[in-house]
Design an enzyme around this catalytic site. Structure first.
Site, PDB file in Angstrom:
ATOM      1  N   HIS A   1      -7.740 -12.248 -11.506  1.00 46.23           N
ATOM      2  CA  HIS A   1      -8.633 -12.892 -10.528  1.00 46.23           C
ATOM      3  C   HIS A   1     -10.001 -13.349 -11.041  1.00 46.23           C
ATOM      4  O   HIS A   1     -11.042 -12.882 -10.602  1.00 46.23           O
ATOM      5  CB  HIS A   1      -8.808 -12.017  -9.281  1.00 46.23           C
ATOM      6  CG  HIS A   1      -9.032 -10.547  -9.516  1.00 46.23           C
ATOM      7  ND1 HIS A   1      -9.897 -10.065 -10.460  1.00 46.23           N
ATOM      8  CD2 HIS A   1      -8.509  -9.466  -8.894  1.00 46.23           C
ATOM      9  CE1 HIS A   1      -9.889  -8.736 -10.411  1.00 46.23           C
ATOM     10  NE2 HIS A   1      -9.041  -8.357  -9.480  1.00 46.23           N
TER      11      HIS A   1
ATOM     12  N   HIS B   1      -5.971  -4.794   4.548  1.00 49.45           N
ATOM     13  CA  HIS B   1      -6.779  -3.682   5.071  1.00 49.45           C
ATOM     14  C   HIS B   1      -6.714  -3.708   6.591  1.00 49.45           C
ATOM     15  O   HIS B   1      -6.602  -4.783   7.189  1.00 49.45           O
ATOM     16  CB  HIS B   1      -8.240  -3.798   4.614  1.00 49.45           C
ATOM     17  CG  HIS B   1      -8.421  -3.584   3.143  1.00 49.45           C
ATOM     18  ND1 HIS B   1      -8.227  -2.364   2.535  1.00 49.45           N
ATOM     19  CD2 HIS B   1      -8.752  -4.441   2.143  1.00 49.45           C
ATOM     20  CE1 HIS B   1      -8.444  -2.474   1.227  1.00 49.45           C
ATOM     21  NE2 HIS B   1      -8.754  -3.723   0.961  1.00 49.45           N
TER      22      HIS B   1
ATOM     23  N   ASN C   1     -13.234  -8.481  -4.074  1.00 50.50           N
ATOM     24  CA  ASN C   1     -13.731  -8.107  -5.387  1.00 50.50           C
ATOM     25  C   ASN C   1     -12.823  -8.672  -6.468  1.00 50.50           C
ATOM     26  O   ASN C   1     -11.633  -8.358  -6.471  1.00 50.50           O
ATOM     27  CB  ASN C   1     -13.790  -6.574  -5.485  1.00 50.50           C
ATOM     28  CG  ASN C   1     -14.354  -6.150  -6.808  1.00 50.50           C
ATOM     29  OD1 ASN C   1     -13.620  -5.705  -7.680  1.00 50.50           O
ATOM     30  ND2 ASN C   1     -15.640  -6.290  -6.983  1.00 50.50           N
TER      31      ASN C   1
ATOM     32  N   ASP D   1      -3.628 -12.023  -4.926  1.00 51.65           N
ATOM     33  CA  ASP D   1      -4.397 -10.778  -4.784  1.00 51.65           C
ATOM     34  C   ASP D   1      -4.326 -10.311  -3.317  1.00 51.65           C
ATOM     35  O   ASP D   1      -5.330  -9.872  -2.742  1.00 51.65           O
ATOM     36  CB  ASP D   1      -5.854 -10.950  -5.225  1.00 51.65           C
ATOM     37  CG  ASP D   1      -6.556  -9.607  -5.415  1.00 51.65           C
ATOM     38  OD1 ASP D   1      -5.917  -8.558  -5.232  1.00 51.65           O
ATOM     39  OD2 ASP D   1      -7.764  -9.621  -5.731  1.00 51.65           O
TER      40      ASP D   1
ATOM     41  N   ARG E   1       0.788  -1.242   0.000  1.00 47.85           N
ATOM     42  CA  ARG E   1       0.000   0.000   0.000  1.00 47.85           C
ATOM     43  C   ARG E   1       0.815   1.284   0.000  1.00 47.85           C
ATOM     44  O   ARG E   1       0.319   2.314   0.429  1.00 47.85           O
ATOM     45  CB  ARG E   1      -0.944  -0.019   1.206  1.00 47.85           C
ATOM     46  CG  ARG E   1      -1.860  -1.232   1.273  1.00 47.85           C
ATOM     47  CD  ARG E   1      -2.793  -1.305   0.110  1.00 47.85           C
ATOM     48  NE  ARG E   1      -3.889  -2.275   0.361  1.00 47.85           N
ATOM     49  CZ  ARG E   1      -4.785  -2.598  -0.546  1.00 47.85           C
ATOM     50  NH1 ARG E   1      -4.745  -2.055  -1.737  1.00 47.85           N
ATOM     51  NH2 ARG E   1      -5.739  -3.471  -0.263  1.00 47.85           N
TER      52      ARG E   1
ATOM     53  N   GLY F   1     -11.203  -7.134  -0.013  1.00 47.94           N
ATOM     54  CA  GLY F   1      -9.826  -7.627  -0.076  1.00 47.94           C
ATOM     55  C   GLY F   1      -9.481  -8.492   1.114  1.00 47.94           C
ATOM     56  O   GLY F   1     -10.065  -8.345   2.191  1.00 47.94           O
TER      57      GLY F   1
ATOM     58  N   HIS G   1      -8.790  -6.034 -14.819  1.00 54.80           N
ATOM     59  CA  HIS G   1      -9.728  -6.332 -13.731  1.00 54.80           C
ATOM     60  C   HIS G   1     -11.101  -6.315 -14.395  1.00 54.80           C
ATOM     61  O   HIS G   1     -11.598  -5.259 -14.780  1.00 54.80           O
ATOM     62  CB  HIS G   1      -9.618  -5.246 -12.663  1.00 54.80           C
ATOM     63  CG  HIS G   1     -10.644  -5.356 -11.573  1.00 54.80           C
ATOM     64  ND1 HIS G   1     -10.297  -5.495 -10.242  1.00 54.80           N
ATOM     65  CD2 HIS G   1     -11.993  -5.329 -11.597  1.00 54.80           C
ATOM     66  CE1 HIS G   1     -11.399  -5.559  -9.513  1.00 54.80           C
ATOM     67  NE2 HIS G   1     -12.439  -5.451 -10.311  1.00 54.80           N
TER      68      HIS G   1
END
Ligand code: DOR
Length: 424
Positions: free
Chosen positions: A231, A308, A277, A304, A64, A323, A178
Protein backbone atom coordinates in the site's frame (compact mmCIF):
# COMPACT_ATOMS: atom_id res chain seq x y z
CA UNK A 1 -24.17 -26.04 -15.42
CA UNK A 2 -20.73 -27.56 -15.37
CA UNK A 3 -19.84 -27.29 -19.06
CA UNK A 4 -20.63 -24.05 -20.84
CA UNK A 5 -19.48 -21.43 -23.32
CA UNK A 6 -19.29 -17.72 -22.59
CA UNK A 7 -19.54 -15.74 -25.81
CA UNK A 8 -20.40 -12.35 -27.24
CA UNK A 9 -18.08 -10.47 -24.91
CA UNK A 10 -14.65 -8.91 -25.14
CA UNK A 11 -11.87 -11.20 -23.98
CA UNK A 12 -9.25 -9.49 -21.83
CA UNK A 13 -6.17 -11.70 -21.62
CA UNK A 14 -3.25 -10.14 -19.78
CA UNK A 15 -0.97 -13.07 -20.65
CA UNK A 16 -0.75 -12.32 -24.38
CA UNK A 17 -2.32 -8.86 -24.34
CA UNK A 18 -5.40 -9.87 -26.36
CA UNK A 19 -8.35 -7.49 -26.07
CA UNK A 20 -11.04 -8.38 -28.55
CA UNK A 21 -14.01 -10.55 -29.45
CA UNK A 22 -14.12 -14.22 -28.58
CA UNK A 23 -15.48 -17.01 -26.44
CA UNK A 24 -14.39 -19.14 -23.50
CA UNK A 25 -15.30 -22.80 -23.36
CA UNK A 26 -15.44 -24.35 -19.89
CA UNK A 27 -15.44 -28.10 -19.35
CA UNK A 28 -15.41 -29.72 -15.93
CA UNK A 29 -14.59 -26.51 -14.12
CA UNK A 30 -11.54 -25.89 -16.29
CA UNK A 31 -10.86 -23.69 -19.27
CA UNK A 32 -11.03 -26.00 -22.28
CA UNK A 33 -10.51 -23.41 -24.99
CA UNK A 34 -10.39 -19.68 -25.58
CA UNK A 35 -11.42 -18.66 -29.06
CA UNK A 36 -9.98 -15.29 -29.91
CA UNK A 37 -11.92 -14.23 -32.98
CA UNK A 38 -15.19 -12.72 -34.12
CA UNK A 39 -16.39 -16.08 -35.37
CA UNK A 40 -16.96 -17.71 -32.05
CA UNK A 41 -19.77 -20.16 -31.34
CA UNK A 42 -23.04 -19.13 -29.70
CA UNK A 43 -22.77 -19.47 -25.97
CA UNK A 44 -24.74 -20.52 -22.93
CA UNK A 45 -23.72 -17.32 -21.15
CA UNK A 46 -24.26 -14.21 -23.25
CA UNK A 47 -21.52 -11.72 -22.44
CA UNK A 48 -22.56 -9.09 -24.98
CA UNK A 49 -21.26 -5.72 -23.78
CA UNK A 50 -19.17 -7.36 -21.05
CA UNK A 51 -15.46 -7.88 -20.52
CA UNK A 52 -14.44 -11.50 -19.98
CA UNK A 53 -11.38 -11.50 -17.73
CA UNK A 54 -9.36 -13.98 -15.73
CA UNK A 55 -10.73 -14.04 -12.19
CA UNK A 56 -9.34 -11.09 -10.25
CA UNK A 57 -6.78 -11.59 -7.50
CA UNK A 58 -6.39 -9.50 -4.36
CA UNK A 59 -3.23 -10.26 -2.40
CA UNK A 60 -4.03 -7.83 0.39
CA UNK A 61 -7.25 -8.36 2.33
CA UNK A 62 -8.01 -8.57 6.03
CA UNK A 63 -10.49 -11.30 6.88
CA UNK A 64 -10.69 -11.14 10.64
CA UNK A 65 -10.70 -14.81 11.56
CA UNK A 66 -9.63 -15.83 14.14
CA UNK A 67 -10.42 -13.23 16.73
CA UNK A 68 -12.57 -10.54 15.17
CA UNK A 69 -15.37 -12.51 13.53
CA UNK A 70 -17.82 -9.69 14.21
CA UNK A 71 -15.94 -7.58 11.64
CA UNK A 72 -15.53 -10.24 8.93
CA UNK A 73 -15.23 -13.98 8.67
CA UNK A 74 -13.45 -15.92 5.97
CA UNK A 75 -16.84 -16.90 4.65
CA UNK A 76 -18.31 -13.35 4.59
CA UNK A 77 -15.07 -11.88 3.25
CA UNK A 78 -15.11 -14.42 0.44
CA UNK A 79 -18.66 -13.40 -0.47
CA UNK A 80 -17.57 -9.75 -0.59
CA UNK A 81 -14.62 -10.80 -2.76
CA UNK A 82 -16.92 -12.64 -5.16
CA UNK A 83 -19.17 -9.57 -5.42
CA UNK A 84 -16.08 -7.53 -6.25
CA UNK A 85 -14.98 -9.93 -8.99
CA UNK A 86 -12.15 -11.54 -7.03
CA UNK A 87 -11.76 -15.28 -7.38
CA UNK A 88 -8.57 -15.56 -5.30
CA UNK A 89 -7.55 -13.51 -2.28
CA UNK A 90 -4.69 -13.67 0.19
CA UNK A 91 -5.50 -12.68 3.74
CA UNK A 92 -3.20 -10.83 6.05
CA UNK A 93 -2.16 -12.42 9.35
CA UNK A 94 -2.96 -9.59 11.79
CA UNK A 95 -5.70 -11.63 13.43
CA UNK A 96 -5.98 -12.56 17.11
CA UNK A 97 -3.92 -14.63 17.59
CA UNK A 98 -1.84 -13.68 14.57
CA UNK A 99 -1.21 -16.28 11.86
CA UNK A 100 2.34 -16.97 12.97
CA UNK A 101 2.47 -20.77 13.11
CA UNK A 102 1.51 -23.88 11.22
CA UNK A 103 -1.71 -24.54 13.17
CA UNK A 104 -2.99 -21.03 12.50
CA UNK A 105 -2.31 -21.39 8.78
CA UNK A 106 -4.08 -24.76 8.78
CA UNK A 107 -7.05 -23.14 10.52
CA UNK A 108 -7.44 -20.61 7.68
CA UNK A 109 -6.98 -23.25 5.00
CA UNK A 110 -9.65 -25.36 6.66
CA UNK A 111 -12.12 -22.44 6.84
CA UNK A 112 -11.26 -21.50 3.27
CA UNK A 113 -12.60 -24.83 2.02
CA UNK A 114 -16.12 -23.55 2.64
CA UNK A 115 -15.50 -20.11 1.12
CA UNK A 116 -16.95 -19.23 -2.29
CA UNK A 117 -13.58 -17.99 -3.62
CA UNK A 118 -10.02 -19.23 -3.18
CA UNK A 119 -8.64 -17.88 0.09
CA UNK A 120 -4.90 -18.15 0.71
CA UNK A 121 -3.28 -17.37 4.05
CA UNK A 122 -0.34 -15.01 4.50
CA UNK A 123 1.79 -15.81 7.55
CA UNK A 124 3.57 -13.30 9.76
CA UNK A 125 7.25 -12.58 9.18
CA UNK A 126 7.93 -12.36 12.89
CA UNK A 127 6.67 -14.26 15.91
CA UNK A 128 3.51 -12.72 17.34
CA UNK A 129 3.94 -10.01 14.72
CA UNK A 130 6.17 -8.27 17.24
CA UNK A 131 9.02 -7.55 14.85
CA UNK A 132 11.67 -9.12 17.04
CA UNK A 133 12.21 -12.72 16.04
CA UNK A 134 11.55 -14.49 12.74
CA UNK A 135 8.46 -16.71 12.66
CA UNK A 136 8.55 -20.37 11.53
CA UNK A 137 8.29 -19.42 7.89
CA UNK A 138 9.23 -22.84 6.48
CA UNK A 139 6.65 -24.62 8.64
CA UNK A 140 3.97 -22.19 7.53
CA UNK A 141 4.83 -22.73 3.86
CA UNK A 142 4.40 -26.47 4.42
CA UNK A 143 0.94 -25.73 5.82
CA UNK A 144 -0.01 -23.59 2.80
CA UNK A 145 1.01 -19.97 3.50
CA UNK A 146 1.69 -18.18 0.20
CA UNK A 147 3.48 -15.03 1.42
CA UNK A 148 4.67 -13.40 4.64
CA UNK A 149 4.01 -10.02 6.19
CA UNK A 150 3.69 -8.13 9.45
CA UNK A 151 1.14 -5.88 7.73
CA UNK A 152 -0.47 -3.44 10.12
CA UNK A 153 2.96 -2.38 11.32
CA UNK A 154 6.39 -1.98 9.78
CA UNK A 155 9.32 -4.13 10.90
CA UNK A 156 11.34 -1.53 12.74
CA UNK A 157 14.60 -3.46 12.97
CA UNK A 158 16.57 -3.48 9.72
CA UNK A 159 18.50 -6.65 10.51
CA UNK A 160 15.29 -8.57 11.19
CA UNK A 161 13.89 -7.38 7.85
CA UNK A 162 17.11 -8.28 6.07
CA UNK A 163 17.05 -11.80 7.54
CA UNK A 164 13.36 -12.14 6.69
CA UNK A 165 14.07 -11.21 3.08
CA UNK A 166 17.03 -13.57 2.81
CA UNK A 167 15.07 -16.40 4.38
CA UNK A 168 12.07 -15.84 2.12
CA UNK A 169 14.36 -15.79 -0.92
CA UNK A 170 15.81 -19.15 0.09
CA UNK A 171 12.28 -20.57 0.41
CA UNK A 172 11.02 -18.85 -2.74
CA UNK A 173 8.20 -16.86 -1.14
CA UNK A 174 7.63 -13.14 -1.07
CA UNK A 175 7.95 -10.96 2.02
CA UNK A 176 5.49 -8.07 2.00
CA UNK A 177 6.56 -4.92 3.80
CA UNK A 178 4.22 -2.49 5.52
CA UNK A 179 6.50 0.52 5.24
CA UNK A 180 6.27 2.78 8.27
CA UNK A 181 8.74 3.75 10.97
CA UNK A 182 6.72 4.01 14.19
CA UNK A 183 9.04 6.60 15.73
CA UNK A 184 8.63 8.90 12.75
CA UNK A 185 4.89 8.23 12.55
CA UNK A 186 4.88 9.66 16.07
CA UNK A 187 1.41 8.37 17.01
CA UNK A 188 -0.12 10.48 14.25
CA UNK A 189 -3.51 9.65 12.76
CA UNK A 190 -3.56 11.44 9.39
CA UNK A 191 -0.96 12.74 6.97
CA UNK A 192 1.23 15.47 8.44
CA UNK A 193 0.68 18.76 6.65
CA UNK A 194 -1.81 21.56 6.19
CA UNK A 195 -4.82 19.32 6.84
CA UNK A 196 -3.46 17.85 10.08
CA UNK A 197 -2.64 21.31 11.41
CA UNK A 198 -6.01 22.73 10.41
CA UNK A 199 -7.97 19.82 11.87
CA UNK A 200 -5.85 19.60 15.00
CA UNK A 201 -5.00 15.95 14.40
CA UNK A 202 -1.61 14.33 14.92
CA UNK A 203 0.36 14.01 11.70
CA UNK A 204 2.25 11.07 10.17
CA UNK A 205 5.02 12.42 7.99
CA UNK A 206 5.65 10.98 4.56
CA UNK A 207 9.22 10.37 5.70
CA UNK A 208 7.93 7.63 8.02
CA UNK A 209 6.90 5.69 4.91
CA UNK A 210 9.52 6.81 2.41
CA UNK A 211 12.45 5.95 4.65
CA UNK A 212 11.31 2.36 5.07
CA UNK A 213 10.58 2.01 1.35
CA UNK A 214 14.15 3.22 0.77
CA UNK A 215 15.47 0.73 3.34
CA UNK A 216 13.66 -2.22 1.73
CA UNK A 217 14.92 -1.22 -1.71
CA UNK A 218 18.48 -0.94 -0.43
CA UNK A 219 18.19 -4.30 1.29
CA UNK A 220 16.91 -5.83 -1.95
CA UNK A 221 19.86 -4.34 -3.80
CA UNK A 222 22.38 -5.42 -1.17
CA UNK A 223 21.13 -8.97 -0.66
CA UNK A 224 19.54 -9.67 -4.04
CA UNK A 225 16.44 -10.82 -2.16
CA UNK A 226 12.99 -9.81 -3.48
CA UNK A 227 10.57 -7.66 -1.51
CA UNK A 228 7.03 -6.48 -2.14
CA UNK A 229 6.01 -3.01 -0.93
CA UNK A 230 2.49 -2.84 0.48
CA UNK A 231 0.00 0.00 0.00
CA UNK A 232 2.33 2.75 -1.21
CA UNK A 233 0.78 6.18 -0.64
CA UNK A 234 3.42 8.86 -1.24
CA UNK A 235 4.98 10.77 -4.13
CA UNK A 236 8.38 9.98 -2.59
CA UNK A 237 7.55 6.28 -2.64
CA UNK A 238 6.70 6.45 -6.34
CA UNK A 239 10.07 8.09 -7.05
CA UNK A 240 11.94 5.45 -5.06
CA UNK A 241 10.11 2.65 -6.89
CA UNK A 242 10.90 4.30 -10.21
CA UNK A 243 14.63 4.24 -9.41
CA UNK A 244 14.47 0.66 -8.13
CA UNK A 245 12.74 -0.48 -11.32
CA UNK A 246 15.25 1.41 -13.43
CA UNK A 247 17.98 -0.59 -11.72
CA UNK A 248 15.95 -3.77 -12.26
CA UNK A 249 15.98 -4.60 -8.57
CA UNK A 250 13.70 -7.42 -7.36
CA UNK A 251 11.17 -4.97 -5.95
CA UNK A 252 7.43 -5.08 -6.62
CA UNK A 253 4.87 -2.61 -5.36
CA UNK A 254 1.17 -2.15 -4.83
CA UNK A 255 -1.13 0.76 -4.21
CA UNK A 256 -4.85 0.92 -3.42
CA UNK A 257 -7.92 2.67 -4.85
CA UNK A 258 -8.07 5.09 -1.89
CA UNK A 259 -4.63 6.48 -2.70
CA UNK A 260 -5.57 7.31 -6.29
CA UNK A 261 -9.07 8.61 -5.46
CA UNK A 262 -8.92 10.40 -2.07
CA UNK A 263 -6.68 12.93 -0.30
CA UNK A 264 -6.29 14.39 3.18
CA UNK A 265 -8.34 17.56 2.65
CA UNK A 266 -11.42 15.33 2.43
CA UNK A 267 -10.95 14.59 6.12
CA UNK A 268 -12.44 17.95 7.05
CA UNK A 269 -15.61 16.22 8.26
CA UNK A 270 -13.48 13.94 10.50
CA UNK A 271 -14.95 10.88 8.79
CA UNK A 272 -13.32 7.89 10.44
CA UNK A 273 -14.12 5.79 7.36
CA UNK A 274 -11.30 7.75 5.73
CA UNK A 275 -8.88 6.92 8.51
CA UNK A 276 -6.46 4.42 7.05
CA UNK A 277 -2.87 3.42 7.44
CA UNK A 278 -0.80 4.61 5.64
CA UNK A 279 -2.95 7.74 5.79
CA UNK A 280 -4.54 9.52 2.84
CA UNK A 281 -1.87 11.94 1.66
CA UNK A 282 -2.12 15.24 -0.21
CA UNK A 283 -3.54 15.95 -3.66
CA UNK A 284 0.04 16.08 -4.89
CA UNK A 285 0.70 12.57 -3.62
CA UNK A 286 -2.53 11.38 -5.22
CA UNK A 287 -1.39 12.81 -8.55
CA UNK A 288 1.98 11.06 -8.17
CA UNK A 289 0.26 7.75 -7.42
CA UNK A 290 -1.96 8.16 -10.49
CA UNK A 291 1.06 8.96 -12.64
CA UNK A 292 2.96 6.04 -11.16
CA UNK A 293 0.13 3.69 -12.09
CA UNK A 294 -0.07 5.16 -15.59
CA UNK A 295 3.70 4.78 -15.99
CA UNK A 296 3.53 1.09 -15.07
CA UNK A 297 5.53 1.50 -11.85
CA UNK A 298 2.96 -0.33 -9.77
CA UNK A 299 2.74 -4.07 -10.29
CA UNK A 300 -0.52 -4.37 -8.40
CA UNK A 301 -3.67 -2.59 -7.35
CA UNK A 302 -4.93 -4.22 -4.15
CA UNK A 303 -7.84 -3.27 -1.93
CA UNK A 304 -6.35 -3.54 1.60
CA UNK A 305 -9.94 -4.52 2.49
CA UNK A 306 -9.93 -3.72 6.22
CA UNK A 307 -13.34 -4.24 7.83
CA UNK A 308 -14.15 -2.60 11.16
CA UNK A 309 -17.42 -2.56 13.09
CA UNK A 310 -19.72 0.46 13.11
CA UNK A 311 -19.28 1.26 16.80
CA UNK A 312 -15.49 1.05 16.53
CA UNK A 313 -15.54 3.63 13.78
CA UNK A 314 -18.01 5.82 15.72
CA UNK A 315 -15.27 6.85 18.14
CA UNK A 316 -13.33 10.12 18.13
CA UNK A 317 -10.91 10.21 15.21
CA UNK A 318 -7.87 9.49 17.39
CA UNK A 319 -9.39 6.30 18.75
CA UNK A 320 -11.05 4.77 15.68
CA UNK A 321 -9.07 1.92 14.09
CA UNK A 322 -7.57 2.59 10.65
CA UNK A 323 -8.93 0.79 7.61
CA UNK A 324 -11.72 0.76 5.05
CA UNK A 325 -13.47 -2.02 3.18
CA UNK A 326 -12.60 -2.15 -0.49
CA UNK A 327 -13.38 -5.42 -2.21
CA UNK A 328 -16.76 -4.38 -3.59
CA UNK A 329 -15.78 -0.94 -4.90
CA UNK A 330 -12.35 -1.62 -6.39
CA UNK A 331 -13.39 -2.47 -9.97
CA UNK A 332 -15.77 0.52 -10.07
CA UNK A 333 -13.09 2.90 -8.80
CA UNK A 334 -10.44 1.61 -11.19
CA UNK A 335 -12.91 1.86 -14.05
CA UNK A 336 -14.18 5.33 -13.13
CA UNK A 337 -10.97 7.02 -12.03
CA UNK A 338 -8.30 5.31 -14.10
CA UNK A 339 -9.83 3.81 -17.23
CA UNK A 340 -12.61 6.28 -18.05
CA UNK A 341 -10.07 9.07 -17.55
CA UNK A 342 -7.66 7.42 -19.98
CA UNK A 343 -4.92 6.90 -17.45
CA UNK A 344 -4.70 3.15 -18.15
CA UNK A 345 -6.46 0.55 -20.28
CA UNK A 346 -8.56 -2.40 -19.16
CA UNK A 347 -5.69 -4.67 -20.10
CA UNK A 348 -3.36 -2.74 -17.78
CA UNK A 349 -5.94 -2.87 -15.00
CA UNK A 350 -6.60 -6.58 -15.29
CA UNK A 351 -2.88 -7.28 -15.35
CA UNK A 352 -2.44 -5.34 -12.10
CA UNK A 353 -5.55 -6.91 -10.59
CA UNK A 354 -4.92 -10.52 -11.53
CA UNK A 355 -1.89 -11.85 -13.40
CA UNK A 356 0.83 -9.84 -11.64
CA UNK A 357 -0.50 -10.71 -8.21
CA UNK A 358 -0.82 -14.40 -9.06
CA UNK A 359 2.80 -14.38 -10.23
CA UNK A 360 4.07 -12.63 -7.10
CA UNK A 361 2.25 -15.11 -4.87
CA UNK A 362 3.01 -18.02 -7.17
CA UNK A 363 -0.61 -19.19 -7.11
CA UNK A 364 -2.54 -20.73 -10.03
CA UNK A 365 -4.62 -17.73 -11.10
CA UNK A 366 -4.64 -14.73 -13.39
CA UNK A 367 -4.84 -16.53 -16.73
CA UNK A 368 -7.36 -17.87 -19.20
CA UNK A 369 -4.94 -20.55 -20.35
CA UNK A 370 -6.27 -23.93 -21.43
CA UNK A 371 -6.29 -26.31 -18.49
CA UNK A 372 -6.42 -23.55 -15.87
CA UNK A 373 -9.27 -23.53 -13.35
CA UNK A 374 -12.23 -21.68 -14.86
CA UNK A 375 -11.93 -18.62 -12.60
CA UNK A 376 -13.52 -15.92 -14.71
CA UNK A 377 -14.82 -12.42 -14.00
CA UNK A 378 -17.35 -10.69 -16.24
CA UNK A 379 -17.33 -6.91 -15.98
CA UNK A 380 -19.87 -4.46 -17.34
CA UNK A 381 -17.62 -1.48 -18.12
CA UNK A 382 -20.45 0.92 -18.92
CA UNK A 383 -23.01 0.37 -16.19
CA UNK A 384 -23.57 3.31 -13.85
CA UNK A 385 -24.34 2.64 -10.24
CA UNK A 386 -24.29 4.22 -6.83
CA UNK A 387 -22.47 2.62 -3.91
CA UNK A 388 -24.94 1.82 -1.14
CA UNK A 389 -24.37 0.40 2.30
CA UNK A 390 -27.15 -2.17 1.91
CA UNK A 391 -25.57 -3.78 -1.12
CA UNK A 392 -22.31 -4.68 0.64
CA UNK A 393 -21.77 -8.38 1.28
CA UNK A 394 -19.03 -7.63 3.78
CA UNK A 395 -20.06 -7.85 7.43
CA UNK A 396 -18.64 -4.35 7.93
CA UNK A 397 -19.76 -1.26 6.10
CA UNK A 398 -16.83 1.12 6.71
CA UNK A 399 -16.56 2.51 3.20
CA UNK A 400 -15.91 6.18 2.44
CA UNK A 401 -17.47 5.65 -0.99
CA UNK A 402 -21.09 5.18 0.14
CA UNK A 403 -23.16 7.49 -2.08
CA UNK A 404 -20.50 7.72 -4.80
CA UNK A 405 -21.55 7.21 -8.40
CA UNK A 406 -19.35 4.85 -10.35
CA UNK A 407 -19.16 3.55 -13.89
CA UNK A 408 -18.26 -0.12 -14.30
CA UNK A 409 -19.24 -3.04 -12.14
CA UNK A 410 -18.74 -6.77 -11.85
CA UNK A 411 -21.57 -8.63 -13.59
CA UNK A 412 -20.64 -12.22 -12.76
CA UNK A 413 -17.91 -14.07 -10.91
CA UNK A 414 -17.12 -17.68 -11.72
CA UNK A 415 -14.87 -19.90 -9.58
CA UNK A 416 -13.81 -23.29 -10.99
CA UNK A 417 -16.72 -23.12 -13.42
CA UNK A 418 -19.33 -22.27 -10.80
CA UNK A 419 -21.06 -18.89 -10.69
CA UNK A 420 -20.53 -17.53 -7.17
CA UNK A 421 -21.89 -14.05 -7.81
CA UNK A 422 -24.25 -12.53 -10.32
CA UNK A 423 -25.35 -8.91 -10.38
CA UNK A 424 -29.05 -8.17 -10.07
O1 DOR B 1 -5.63 0.89 7.47
C1 DOR B 1 -5.17 -0.21 7.71
N1 DOR B 1 -5.90 -1.15 8.30
N2 DOR B 1 -3.89 -0.45 7.41
C2 DOR B 1 -3.27 -1.58 7.78
O2 DOR B 1 -2.12 -1.76 7.45
C3 DOR B 1 -3.98 -2.57 8.60
C4 DOR B 1 -5.42 -2.49 8.38
C5 DOR B 1 -6.26 -3.29 9.37
O3 DOR B 1 -5.89 -4.41 9.68
O4 DOR B 1 -7.29 -2.79 9.78
Amino acid sequence: MSDFIISGGTIVDPVDGYFGPGAVKVVNGKIAEVIKSKNSPKGDIDATGLLVCPGLVDMHVHFREPGFEYKETIESGARAAAAGGFTSVACMPNTDPPLDNQEAIKFVIDKARKAVVNVYPIGTLTKGQKGQELAEIGDMIDAGAVAFSDDGAGIQNGTIMRRAMEYCKMLDVIPISHCEYADLADNGVINEGYASTKLGLGGISRVAEDLMIAREIMLAEYTGAPVHLAHVSTAGGVELIKNAKKKKLPVTAETCPHYFTLHDELLKGYSTNMKVNPPLRTRKDRTAIRRGIAAGLFDCIVTDHAPHAYDEKQLEFDYAPPGMIGLETSVGLVSTELIAKNRITWLDAIKMMSLNQARILNIPAGTLDTGAAADITLIDPKIQWTVTEDAFHSLSKNSPYIGKELTGRVARTIVAGKTVYELG
